[in-house]
Design an enzyme around this catalytic site. Sequence first.
Site, mmCIF file in Angstrom:
data_model
loop_
_atom_site.group_PDB
_atom_site.id
_atom_site.type_symbol
_atom_site.label_atom_id
_atom_site.label_comp_id
_atom_site.label_asym_id
_atom_site.label_seq_id
_atom_site.Cartn_x
_atom_site.Cartn_y
_atom_site.Cartn_z
ATOM 1 N N GLU A 45 -11.131 -29.073 -8.887
ATOM 2 C CA GLU A 45 -11.695 -28.171 -9.897
ATOM 3 C C GLU A 45 -10.578 -27.346 -10.529
ATOM 4 O OE1 GLU A 45 -14.739 -25.440 -8.434
ATOM 5 O OE2 GLU A 45 -14.317 -24.076 -10.090
ATOM 6 N N ARG A 49 -9.103 -20.698 -16.510
ATOM 7 C CA ARG A 49 -8.673 -19.294 -16.492
ATOM 8 C C ARG A 49 -7.259 -19.125 -16.995
ATOM 9 N NH1 ARG A 49 -10.754 -17.684 -10.460
ATOM 10 N NH2 ARG A 49 -12.592 -18.998 -10.594
ATOM 11 N N LYS A 133 -23.408 -24.223 -6.853
ATOM 12 C CA LYS A 133 -22.307 -23.538 -6.175
ATOM 13 C C LYS A 133 -22.900 -22.246 -5.605
ATOM 14 C CE LYS A 133 -18.061 -21.113 -7.654
ATOM 15 N NZ LYS A 133 -16.845 -21.255 -8.469
HETATM 16 C C1 3PG Z 1 -13.089 -18.917 -7.546
HETATM 17 O O1 3PG Z 1 -13.767 -19.385 -8.436
HETATM 18 O O2 3PG Z 1 -12.209 -18.059 -7.686
HETATM 19 C C2 3PG Z 1 -13.386 -19.468 -6.228
HETATM 20 O O3 3PG Z 1 -14.474 -18.825 -5.727
HETATM 21 C C3 3PG Z 1 -12.224 -19.472 -5.305
HETATM 22 O O4 3PG Z 1 -12.330 -18.478 -4.383
HETATM 23 P P1 3PG Z 1 -11.223 -18.338 -3.271
HETATM 24 O O5 3PG Z 1 -9.927 -18.035 -3.978
HETATM 25 O O6 3PG Z 1 -11.705 -17.188 -2.419
HETATM 26 O O7 3PG Z 1 -11.160 -19.643 -2.525
#
Ligand code: 3PG
Length: 213
Positions: A45, A49, A133
């Site tokens: 994924e 961002r 999710k």
């Molecule tokens: C996100 O979209 O930032 C995810 O939830 C990842 O979270 P994490 O960095 O705690 O694994």
Amino acid sequence: MTQNLAALFPIVKAAPVVPVLIIEDVKTAVPLARALVAGGLTALEVTLRTPAALECIRAIKGEVEGANVGAGTILDEKQFDAAVAAGSTFLVSPGATPRLLAHADGSPVPLLPGIATASEAMALLEAGYGAAKFFPAEQAGGAPYLKALSSPIPGVMFCPTGGVSLKNAPTYLALPNVMCVGGSWVAPAAAVAAGDWAAITTLAAEAAALKAV
Ligand code: 3PG
């Protein structure tokens, strides 16, 4: 409305963990993806961002054999379309707005929308969805909370993401309503910046070997 579960399940169930990637430099996208696939994690994924995200998806799609590249942090219709056009094989959203669900309707590329409550799970079922999710997983109540949703609402399968780690992932994976977990721990920013792909393959292999407890 329907969710293309026939496309989604084989992708996200191929390994217990879906890496969540925030890639700043497109030059790192292909070696990072190769390192993760070498460790056994194939559903990747790439979050929208960073300005480089769509180019990273295109690069991984074109160059990394064995990877199923998806796009994360889909907030609106424009991002949905751009991610599909870049070659994403699945899409992930932190939430589930009626507008986004309507836009996703009929798309062959499956959307995994984010939810965190019983009412949201029921709304997704009403909209024809069977997978979501669970976000932000640890902050929203963690595995005990998600377990409590499994008995009254068995029809939604979850990918818990947010605060998930090598340590707590097995507890999630043991739940009847969990199909995989998501997390960024398999691609630490420092290792990516240093080009330490061997370290990332080791982290990916540990994650790929996770078993439910
Ligand atoms: C996100 O979209 O930032 C995810 O939830 C990842 O979270 P994490 O960095 O705690 O694994």
